[in-house]
Design a protein around this motif. Structure first.
Motif, PDB file in Angstrom:
ATOM      1  N   UNK A  11       0.849  -1.212   0.000  1.00 44.69           N
ATOM      2  CA  UNK A  11       0.000   0.000   0.000  1.00 44.69           C
ATOM      3  C   UNK A  11       0.879   1.255   0.000  1.00 44.69           C
ATOM      4  N   UNK A  12       1.949   1.236   0.788  1.00 42.43           N
ATOM      5  CA  UNK A  12       2.834   2.405   0.837  1.00 42.43           C
ATOM      6  C   UNK A  12       3.541   2.610  -0.509  1.00 42.43           C
ATOM      7  N   UNK A  13       3.960   1.504  -1.114  1.00 37.89           N
ATOM      8  CA  UNK A  13       4.638   1.605  -2.416  1.00 37.89           C
ATOM      9  C   UNK A  13       3.661   2.172  -3.451  1.00 37.89           C
ATOM     10  N   UNK A  14       2.429   1.676  -3.429  1.00 35.04           N
ATOM     11  CA  UNK A  14       1.430   2.163  -4.398  1.00 35.04           C
ATOM     12  C   UNK A  14       1.123   3.638  -4.172  1.00 35.04           C
ATOM     13  N   UNK A  15       1.038   4.041  -2.892  1.00 35.06           N
ATOM     14  CA  UNK A  15       0.730   5.455  -2.606  1.00 35.06           C
ATOM     15  C   UNK A  15       1.837   6.372  -3.142  1.00 35.06           C
ATOM     16  N   UNK A  16       3.095   5.991  -2.917  1.00 39.32           N
ATOM     17  CA  UNK A  16       4.220   6.807  -3.409  1.00 39.32           C
ATOM     18  C   UNK A  16       4.255   6.800  -4.934  1.00 39.32           C
ATOM     19  N   UNK A  17       3.989   5.642  -5.523  1.00 39.73           N
ATOM     20  CA  UNK A  17       3.980   5.534  -6.988  1.00 39.73           C
ATOM     21  C   UNK A  17       2.865   6.428  -7.565  1.00 39.73           C
ATOM     22  N   UNK A  18       1.682   6.390  -6.939  1.00 33.87           N
ATOM     23  CA  UNK A  18       0.561   7.187  -7.450  1.00 33.87           C
ATOM     24  C   UNK A  18       0.791   8.684  -7.292  1.00 33.87           C
ATOM     25  N   UNK A  19       1.650   9.047  -6.328  1.00 35.34           N
ATOM     26  CA  UNK A  19       1.991  10.461  -6.152  1.00 35.34           C
ATOM     27  C   UNK A  19       2.843  10.961  -7.324  1.00 35.34           C
ATOM     28  N   UNK A  23      11.017   6.762  -7.602  1.00 35.82           N
ATOM     29  CA  UNK A  23      12.038   6.305  -8.552  1.00 35.82           C
ATOM     30  C   UNK A  23      12.511   4.882  -8.282  1.00 35.82           C
ATOM     31  N   UNK A  24      12.100   4.308  -7.151  1.00 31.58           N
ATOM     32  CA  UNK A  24      12.547   2.949  -6.859  1.00 31.58           C
ATOM     33  C   UNK A  24      12.187   2.541  -5.441  1.00 31.58           C
ATOM     34  N   UNK A  52       6.439  -4.916 -10.446  1.00 33.55           N
ATOM     35  CA  UNK A  52       5.339  -4.632 -11.375  1.00 33.55           C
ATOM     36  C   UNK A  52       4.603  -3.337 -11.025  1.00 33.55           C
ATOM     37  N   UNK A  53       4.804  -2.839  -9.790  1.00 32.36           N
ATOM     38  CA  UNK A  53       4.146  -1.581  -9.387  1.00 32.36           C
ATOM     39  C   UNK A  53       4.992  -0.373  -9.772  1.00 32.36           C
TER      40      UNK A  53
END
Ligand code: G3P
Length: 207
Positions: A11-19, A23-24, A52-53
């Motif tokens: 969930x945290x990775x997705x939230x940062x990605x959606x922001x 970069x990794x 994949x995210x």
């Protein structure tokens, strides 16, 4: 400066990605265990899901501490996805393994780095990233930022291509200070990244 998130929490990775600023990702066995991910197959699958995210590099850490098994484990991790970076501990066999992987085109991240001398060895071995641990140095009253500045100076003196990945980030000021001294990458929990958004005047202006 690149922003990596230091977690195995999807969930945290997705939230940062959606922001739109990610970069990794960096992870380690403790962060995996914190999410309840245990066992070789589950861990490998979790790394694949993370790749994949996000679009960028994903550090996956070996558990072995001897050269032969680091190579075996690192090759298995690298085969999961082309975004995987093999994370190796800053010990003699870790340096040897970083050199081996740099010769075979596999990216590496030398971790548990606490001194400029260790960072110099990482660069000489051709590591893609070196991870000085800012917060853990601060915890024992050693100025972690100063260590990163010294690494920056050494790398710039010789144009080493190894990227300084400031790890063990504890708060927003660590991120800002790392940007000021020229760290190439920070890896941080989501809370410190989104903490950069906060300013009371922004809230008051919005009201
Ligand atoms: O990337 C390394 C990091 O996970 C260490 O952070 O907070 O355990 O010192 P910390």
């Amino acid at each position: 400066m690149k922003f990596f998130i230091d977690t195995a929490n999807i969930e945290h990775i997705e939230e940062a990605q959606n922001l739109g600023i990610l970069d990794g990702v960096t992870t380690n066995p403790s962060l995996m265990a914190k999410e309840g991910i245990t066992g070789r197959v589950n861990i490998l699958n979790h790394y694949k899901n993370i790749c994949e995210i996000v679009d960028g590099d994903v550090s996956a850490e070996v558990i072995a501490t001897d050269f032969k098994n680091m190579i075996k484990e690192g090759e298995e991790l690298a085969s999961i996805h082309n975004q995987i970076v093999v994370k190796l501990p800053m010990i003699k066999d870790g340096v040897k393994a970083a050199k081996y992987f740099s010769n075979t085109g596999i990216k590496t991240n030398l971790t548990l780095v606490f001194s400029p001398g260790q960072a110099l060895l990482a660069a000489k071995a051709g590591a893609t990233y070196v991870s000085p641990f800012l917060g853990r140095l601060d915890d024992i009253s050693i100025d972690g930022l100063n260590i990163i500045s010294e690494i920056r100076e050494i790398y710039d003196n010789y144009n080493f291509e190894t990227q300084i990945l400031a790890a063990s980030i504890r708060h927003t000021m660590h991120i800002i200070d790392c940007a000021k001294i020229g760290a190439d990458v920070i890896t941080s929990p989501l809370s410190s990244i989104v903490g950069l958004l906060n300013h009371p005047l922004t809230g008051i202006g919005l009201d």
